[in-house]
Each structure stands twice: as C-alpha cells, then as structure tokens.
Design a protein around this motif. Structure first.
Motif, PDB file in Angstrom:
ATOM      1  N   PHE A 100      67.129  -7.983  15.665  1.00 18.68           N
ATOM      2  CA  PHE A 100      68.393  -8.144  14.950  1.00 18.68           C
ATOM      3  C   PHE A 100      68.339  -7.496  13.574  1.00 18.68           C
ATOM      4  CE2 PHE A 100      71.124 -10.832  12.147  1.00 18.68           C
ATOM      5  CZ  PHE A 100      72.347 -10.466  12.690  1.00 18.68           C
ATOM      6  N   ASN A 101      67.257  -7.734  12.839  1.00 17.02           N
ATOM      7  CA  ASN A 101      67.159  -7.207  11.479  1.00 17.02           C
ATOM      8  C   ASN A 101      66.840  -5.718  11.442  1.00 17.02           C
ATOM      9  OD1 ASN A 101      67.343  -9.511   9.353  1.00 17.02           O
ATOM     10  ND2 ASN A 101      66.111 -10.375  10.997  1.00 17.02           N
ATOM     11  N   GLU A 102      66.236  -5.193  12.505  1.00 15.68           N
ATOM     12  CA  GLU A 102      65.877  -3.780  12.525  1.00 15.68           C
ATOM     13  C   GLU A 102      66.998  -2.895  13.049  1.00 15.68           C
ATOM     14  OE1 GLU A 102      63.578  -0.601  11.612  1.00 15.68           O
ATOM     15  OE2 GLU A 102      63.114  -2.715  11.183  1.00 15.68           O
ATOM     16  N   TYR A 103      67.760  -3.383  14.016  1.00 14.59           N
ATOM     17  CA  TYR A 103      68.715  -2.511  14.709  1.00 14.59           C
ATOM     18  C   TYR A 103      70.174  -2.934  14.549  1.00 14.59           C
ATOM     19  CZ  TYR A 103      64.331  -1.032  16.800  1.00 14.59           C
ATOM     20  OH  TYR A 103      63.051  -0.577  16.977  1.00 14.59           O
ATOM     21  N   CYS A 104      70.432  -4.027  13.859  1.00 11.99           N
ATOM     22  CA  CYS A 104      71.811  -4.485  13.640  1.00 11.99           C
ATOM     23  C   CYS A 104      72.069  -4.651  12.150  1.00 11.99           C
ATOM     24  CB  CYS A 104      72.069  -5.816  14.356  1.00 11.99           C
ATOM     25  SG  CYS A 104      71.760  -5.771  16.143  1.00 11.99           S
ATOM     26  N   ASP A 105      73.312  -4.660  11.776  1.00 12.38           N
ATOM     27  CA  ASP A 105      73.684  -4.962  10.397  1.00 12.38           C
ATOM     28  C   ASP A 105      73.805  -6.486  10.282  1.00 12.38           C
ATOM     29  OD1 ASP A 105      74.814  -5.418   7.939  1.00 12.38           O
ATOM     30  OD2 ASP A 105      76.310  -3.828   8.110  1.00 12.38           O
ATOM     31  N   PRO A 106      72.858  -7.147   9.611  1.00 16.96           N
ATOM     32  CA  PRO A 106      72.869  -8.614   9.569  1.00 16.96           C
ATOM     33  C   PRO A 106      74.132  -9.211   8.970  1.00 16.96           C
ATOM     34  CG  PRO A 106      70.769  -7.742   8.789  1.00 16.96           C
ATOM     35  CD  PRO A 106      71.718  -6.582   8.885  1.00 16.96           C
ATOM     36  N   ASP A 107      74.817  -8.450   8.128  1.00 13.57           N
ATOM     37  CA  ASP A 107      75.999  -8.973   7.437  1.00 13.57           C
ATOM     38  C   ASP A 107      77.314  -8.607   8.114  1.00 13.57           C
ATOM     39  OD1 ASP A 107      74.462 -10.157   5.353  1.00 13.57           O
ATOM     40  OD2 ASP A 107      74.215  -8.158   4.482  1.00 13.57           O
ATOM     41  N   ALA A 108      77.279  -7.618   9.006  1.00 16.26           N
ATOM     42  CA  ALA A 108      78.524  -7.188   9.672  1.00 16.26           C
ATOM     43  C   ALA A 108      78.197  -6.626  11.054  1.00 16.26           C
ATOM     44  CB  ALA A 108      79.239  -6.145   8.822  1.00 16.26           C
ATOM     45  N   PHE A 109      77.603  -7.460  11.896  1.00 15.21           N
ATOM     46  CA  PHE A 109      77.203  -6.995  13.220  1.00 15.21           C
ATOM     47  C   PHE A 109      78.386  -7.082  14.193  1.00 15.21           C
ATOM     48  CE2 PHE A 109      76.246 -11.517  12.891  1.00 15.21           C
ATOM     49  CZ  PHE A 109      76.810 -12.038  14.039  1.00 15.21           C
ATOM     50  N   THR A 110      78.341  -6.215  15.202  1.00 13.64           N
ATOM     51  CA  THR A 110      79.387  -6.201  16.232  1.00 13.64           C
ATOM     52  C   THR A 110      78.740  -6.016  17.598  1.00 13.64           C
ATOM     53  OG1 THR A 110      79.670  -3.805  15.995  1.00 13.64           O
ATOM     54  CG2 THR A 110      81.119  -5.215  14.677  1.00 13.64           C
ATOM     55  N   GLY A 111      79.475  -6.344  18.659  1.00 17.27           N
ATOM     56  CA  GLY A 111      78.997  -6.113  20.014  1.00 17.27           C
ATOM     57  C   GLY A 111      78.184  -7.266  20.557  1.00 17.27           C
ATOM     58  N   ASP A 112      78.094  -7.309  21.886  1.00 17.48           N
ATOM     59  CA  ASP A 112      77.377  -8.398  22.544  1.00 17.48           C
ATOM     60  C   ASP A 112      75.879  -8.369  22.253  1.00 17.48           C
ATOM     61  OD1 ASP A 112      79.709  -9.341  23.590  1.00 17.48           O
ATOM     62  OD2 ASP A 112      79.379  -8.572  25.620  1.00 17.48           O
ATOM     63  N   LEU A 113      75.299  -7.181  22.185  1.00 14.99           N
ATOM     64  CA  LEU A 113      73.852  -7.096  21.978  1.00 14.99           C
ATOM     65  C   LEU A 113      73.457  -7.703  20.643  1.00 14.99           C
ATOM     66  CD1 LEU A 113      71.038  -6.218  22.806  1.00 14.99           C
ATOM     67  CD2 LEU A 113      71.539  -3.935  21.873  1.00 14.99           C
TER      68      LEU A 113
END
Length: 232
Positions: A100-113
């Motif tokens: 989550f912290n490496e591949y997503c934006d922790p503050d504005a994440f989108t999408g099911d993954l």
C-alpha cells in the motif's frame, strides 16, 4: 516480573524506533516484495513481543503448574489462539502495508487494489492483531487471578509503575493517533477488562503484578487515547 515488564518496555521502544528508521526506505528484491522494515517486523520484532508474554504466562501459571487442571488447559488454548491471531494479523498488516505504501497514494488512493490493500492494512490485519492481543492478555489476567504470587507481596512497585507508563505511551500511539479506530476499541476494551480484574484483587494488588501493571497501562493509555480522539 519486573524484569519481564522492563523487557516489554524495551521491545515496544525498539518497535517504535524501527518504524521511523531507514528500513522503511529499503525495498527488497526480487520484485520489491517487501521493505526491510516489514521483514524485520515479522521475523524479529513481533516475535520478541510474543516470546515475552509467553514467559509472563510461565510466571503467572507458576511454571505452568496451574495448567494441569481442566480450566488451565482452556487458558492455555485461549493464550495459544491469541498468539495465532496476533501473529497472523501482524503478518497480514505488514504485507499489505508494504504494498500500500509503496505502490498507492496513502492519502488519495483509488481502485479496488489499493482500496483492498488499505483495508487489509488498517482494518483486517489490525483487527486480527488486536483481537489476538486481547485473548493473550485476558488469558494471562485470568491465570494470575487464580494463582497469586506470594513472593511478590513485598516487592517495590516503582519499576512496575515506570514500565506501565512506558507501555501506556505505546497504547496512546496506536489508539490515539492511528488512522483507523481499531486500536482505540482494543485499548478501551482492555481498560475495562484489566480494571475489573484489578478491582477484585485491589486489597492484595502486590500479589498480582501483571493485573496491576495491565490495569495501570490501559487506564493511562486508554484514557489518554480517548482524550486525543475527542479533541481531534
């Protein structure tokens, strides 16, 4: 017991320090499967936080002699179940946190993954982790309540109070400032459980060091967490 409480304080301080160290920046290969931070957490640091309660279990059960009864066997199973959920929840949390912290934006994440990784990180993993901790601690409280330590009646309480204050800060960090309220629910629940046990033994509290320690930890940490959450 005071030695084990001191080791507990050292372990939670080490866990906290490591979370803010360079290890969070080291991505392991192949495929960036984990950060060094998560690897250390699941293989060393959380292991230590299981070994110490196991040693406390040995103490409160009077070298496991209290487990020979039918009730003792159930307490052993309760503790073991707690260890399972505690460790499994932490593993799920750490693996999800790494991705989550490496591949997503922790503050504005989108999408099911990314949404699924967020949920497993903050809710699924944490819920299992804290449920396991609650089962472990409750089994220890019950066991000690049935087996008072006569040898600790005259021991100094200073070390116990200091170590309880150190651990209470850790409770505050998880329950008062974490993104999800799971830790807060746990700390309030443990405050009620440990407080109830302490009320039963308060006149002879020196014979029940783990109950006294736990009641103080969660009274301080739980109440402080509630204040922080209400003021946020």
């Amino acid at each position: 017991m005071n030695l084990l409480f001191t080791l507990t304080s050292l372990s939670v301080v080490l866990v906290a320090v490591e979370r803010f160290s360079f290890t969070t920046e080291v991505l392991l290969q192949p495929y960036g499967f984990l950060r060094l931070h998560e690897l250390l957490q699941v293989t060393v640091l959380i292991l230590v936080t299981v070994i110490i309660p196991a040693l406390i279990f040995r103490e409160v059960s009077r070298d496991f002699s209290a487990l020979r009864s039918r009730e003792g066997k159930w307490l052993f199973l309760l503790f073991t179940t707690g260890v399972y959920f505690y460790a499994t929840g932490n593993g799920l949390h750490e693996v999800a946190s790494a991705a989550f912290n490496e591949y997503c934006d922790p503050d504005a994440f989108t999408g099911d993954l990314c949404g699924g990784l967020f949920f497993n990180d903050f809710y699924t993993g944490n819920t299992m982790f804290f449920a396991g901790a609650l089962l472990m601690n409750t089994s220890l409280l019950i066991t000690e309540s049935r087996n008072p330590d006569e040898s600790s009646a005259g021991s100094s309480q200073a070390a116990l109070v200091v170590n309880a204050a150190v651990y209470a800060v850790t409770v505050l960090a998880y329950a008062g400032f974490d993104r999800a309220p799971v830790g807060l629910v746990y700390s309030v629940g443990m405050s009620l459980i440990a407080g109830a046990f302490f009320l039963k033994v308060r006149r002879h509290y020196r014979k029940f060091p783990f109950i006294t320690y736990s009641a103080l930890v969660y009274a301080l940490g739980g109440s402080a967490s509630l204040v922080v959450r209400m003021c946020a």
